[in-house]
Write an enzyme that holds these catalytic residues in place. Structure first.
Site, short mmCIF file in Angstrom:
data_model
loop_
_atom_site.label_atom_id
_atom_site.label_comp_id
_atom_site.label_asym_id
_atom_site.label_seq_id
_atom_site.Cartn_x
_atom_site.Cartn_y
_atom_site.Cartn_z
N HIS A 1 -26.83 16.88 17.67
CA HIS A 1 -26.03 17.26 16.52
C HIS A 1 -25.66 16.29 15.84
O HIS A 1 -24.96 15.28 16.50
CB HIS A 1 -24.78 18.02 16.91
CG HIS A 1 -23.97 18.43 15.87
ND1 HIS A 1 -22.57 17.77 15.48
CD2 HIS A 1 -23.96 19.37 14.77
CE1 HIS A 1 -22.18 18.31 14.32
NE2 HIS A 1 -23.22 19.48 14.09
N HIS B 1 -26.95 29.33 5.75
CA HIS B 1 -27.39 29.51 7.03
C HIS B 1 -28.03 30.41 7.52
O HIS B 1 -28.70 30.22 8.61
CB HIS B 1 -25.87 29.36 7.73
CG HIS B 1 -25.01 28.38 7.46
ND1 HIS B 1 -23.69 28.27 7.93
CD2 HIS B 1 -24.78 27.07 6.65
CE1 HIS B 1 -23.30 27.02 7.37
NE2 HIS B 1 -24.08 26.57 6.73
N ARG C 1 -26.81 25.68 -8.97
CA ARG C 1 -26.75 25.11 -7.70
C ARG C 1 -25.26 25.06 -7.17
O ARG C 1 -24.47 24.21 -7.82
CB ARG C 1 -27.54 23.63 -7.60
CG ARG C 1 -27.40 22.94 -6.14
CD ARG C 1 -28.12 23.69 -5.03
NE ARG C 1 -28.05 22.81 -3.95
CZ ARG C 1 -27.50 23.20 -2.77
NH1 ARG C 1 -26.82 24.41 -2.66
NH2 ARG C 1 -27.76 22.48 -1.69
N CYS D 1 -32.20 19.25 -9.42
CA CYS D 1 -31.74 19.00 -8.15
C CYS D 1 -32.77 18.08 -7.31
O CYS D 1 -34.12 18.40 -7.69
CB CYS D 1 -31.91 20.63 -7.36
SG CYS D 1 -31.48 20.49 -5.65
N TYR E 1 -28.99 14.38 0.92
CA TYR E 1 -29.70 13.57 -0.19
C TYR E 1 -29.85 11.94 0.22
O TYR E 1 -29.44 11.12 -0.64
CB TYR E 1 -28.65 13.62 -1.47
CG TYR E 1 -28.27 14.99 -1.66
CD1 TYR E 1 -29.15 15.77 -2.39
CD2 TYR E 1 -27.19 15.84 -1.30
CE1 TYR E 1 -28.93 17.19 -2.80
CE2 TYR E 1 -27.01 17.20 -1.52
CZ TYR E 1 -28.06 17.83 -2.42
OH TYR E 1 -27.68 19.28 -2.57
#
Length: 563
Positions: free
Chosen positions: A132, A156, A228, A278, A416
């Protein structure tokens, strides 16, 4: 008020949870004593500021950047790829597995034994913990249902994540402990959206503009500008909205300033024509042509162009005493009013030198194409960072902080950022990867579309599209080929008048292509060159990355010819 609203909404989920299922952390803090429900709610409220810094939920930091299917777009015909991504559902009852009560699940709350629930499913994800990327914060989701958070983060619910979760399935949750986590209150005030938009996810709402409409206007109509969102759209009142500017000066005293919109309008008004794109635009091509990536399956419609009006961020910062000569190692942190399921506001940052450079043209915008900002695009105030990924242009802007640290939010620290093609999710180190503050040159064929039948007139076909480059670069040339790149035709360009280095709009192009006499179909490929003489790479294999961002290889489509 938005934070209070979401807090109350989540507290109502606690009331519905029969004390145990959703409020596992609270019950453990009370040493499992059966307390009055009101006491639980008060305890939750007291812990709210602390919980703002907790993890969103199981897989949260991974899932925000997870692959997203083109679900909810009932008005569009889904292709086979989309169907494949929606044929797996997690949390269904399985008669071959044992049944657990929520109280038992809530006891597995540590690194040695870490359980969560989703719908009817019980999952032991202990072995997942070392993978994780969010660190030990994930422990705060132990023993709880992750469903409320997944209802907020619609991205998700993908085939890939469902499959991953089901790998850790150990049982079923008892029927008496099943709670309806469908909390429509988070979404009932969402703004109206134009039915022509191509919906990628409904909650949060993400949609792109249809390609052929994309090139009908140089400045994209507000209702067709791509959308977005990361969270629900906040409800804000322009007359009451305030922008807080915090200047941290190292050893000197921190200074805080507050501006109403009326106060901001006392600065010189300026307008800027700029495209927002984006970083994941064209991700679907990289995904299909190389190998799967994680993120919204954008085609070429996650870019639009507009005329933005407001005041220069530089002017406001100078007014607040920010030193124009001392910006090395400093950052501008933008925080919006939109919040996630734990009450954490959306945030990201840019280097201070970008904000203070007059040619960067960073804008505090209140208007878009001559109209007040629509709710989906930041009403009543957003920052516009032209030439950068649109994520830096934070909407519903409520605070600006000058700091020696970058934004600590998930969206800045765990997303990003740029990786080379060999990095995997297991080997990627987000802390050492550079944040993306500019965008590479790209171009797209918008009309015709892949698979279309095109009429041949006088031996030629007409092709149209857009091209764009970040960082203030201007498109110098767009080249189009129908013979695999052996020959290229130079397209006609329609551009904004701004000069290179100060050019932030997109460029529309058109080309008339002579096709072979006996050809029944052709492959069209396009590439653009910007004022820095950067040209698109030919293949996606060379630029593939785990997040599928900066996807700018040649755009290629196949069309049939009708004579």
């Amino acid at each position: 008020m938005a934070n209070v609203y979401l807090a109350n909404t989540l507290l109502r989920s606690v009331k519905r949870s029969n004390y145990i299922n959703f409020a596992g952390i609270v019950s453990r803090n009370l040493c499992n004593k059966h307390s009055d429900l009101q006491k639980l709610i008060v305890e939750e409220q007291n812990q709210w500021k602390y919980r703002k810094h907790l993890a969103f939920a199981l897989f949260s930091s991974v899932l925000i950047g997870s692959a997203v299917t083109e679900q909810f777009n009932n008005k569009k015909k889904l292709n086979n790829h989309e169907n494949e991504q929606t044929d797996v559902v997690a949390g269904e009852k399985r008669p071959d597995l044992p049944v657990y009560r929520a109280e038992e699940v809530s006891k597995h709350d540590n690194k040695k034994s870490f359980w969560v629930t989703y719908r009817h499913g019980v999952y032991d994800v202990t072995k997942f913990l070392p993978s994780h990327p969010g660190g030990d914060q994930i422990l705060n989701a132990a023993g709880l249902s992750i469903e409320p958070f997944w209802n907020v983060y619609g991205m998700h619910k993908t085939r890939e994540i469902y499959q991953l979760l089901e790998q850790y399935r150990i049982g079923n949750l008892h029927d008496d402990d099943i709670v309806d986590h469908t909390d429509e209150e988070l979404w009932v005030r969402e703004p109206y959206r134009d039915e022509r938009l191509i919906v990628k996810t409904a909650r949060p709402f993400n949609a792109e503009i249809p390609p052929k409409l994309q090139i009908e206007h140089f400045d994209t109509p507000n209702e067709l500008f791509y959308v977005r969102q990361h969270m629900p759209v906040p409800q804000l009142d322009a007359s009451k909205h305030r922008l807080r500017v915090v200047v941290r000066g190292g050893t000197s005293r921190t200074k805080t300033f507050e501006f109403s919109l009326r106060d901001l309008h006392r600065f010189p008004t300026t307008s800027l024509r700029a495209a927002l794109m984006c970083a994941g635009n064209r991700r679907s091509e990289m995904d299909k042509q190389v190998k799967p990536v994680k993120g919204i399956s954008w085609a070429g419609g996650a870019i639009s162009n507009a005329l933005w009006t407001g005041v220069a961020l530089r002017d406001v910062l100078l007014h607040c005493g920010v030193d124009d000569r001392n910006h090395d190692g400093k950052h501008v942190v933008f925080t919006g009013s939109d919040i996630d399921a734990t009450g954490v506001n959306f945030s990201t940052s840019i280097p201070l030198h970008m904000a203070m450079d007059p040619r960067s043209r960073v804008l505090l915008a209140t208007h878009m194409n001559g109209q007040p900002l629509p709710p989906d695009h930041g009403y009543p105030l957003r920052v516009v960072v032209p030439g950068a990924p649109a994520v830096r242009s934070v909407k519903w802007l409520e605070s600006i902080t000058i700091s020696e640290d970058e934004s600590q939010s998930h969206w800045h620290q765990k997303d990003y950022r740029s990786f080379n093609p060999s990095k995997t999710w297991e080997t990627a180190d987000f802390s050492s990867a550079p944040p993306v503050y500019s965008l590479p040159v790209t171009s797209v064929v918008c009309d015709p579309q892949d698979g279309d039948t095109v009429a041949v007139k006088d031996g030629c076909i007409e092709v149209r599209g857009y091209a764009y480059s970040g960082g203030g670069a201007k498109i110098l040339r767009v080249d189009v080929s129908i013979n695999g790149g052996s020959q290229w035709t130079e397209a006609q360009l329609t551009s904004d008048s701004a000069a290179p280095r100060d050019h932030y709009a997109w460029t529309l192009w058109s080309a008339r292509l002579l096709v072979p006499q006996n050809a029944k179909q052709v492959e069209i490929r396009v590439k653009a060159t910007d004022s820095n003489f950067n040209t698109q790479p030919e293949k996606f294999e060379d630029i593939w990355n785990i997040r599928g961002i900066l996807s700018n290889a040649y755009h290629k489509i196949n069309v049939k010819l009708k004579r």
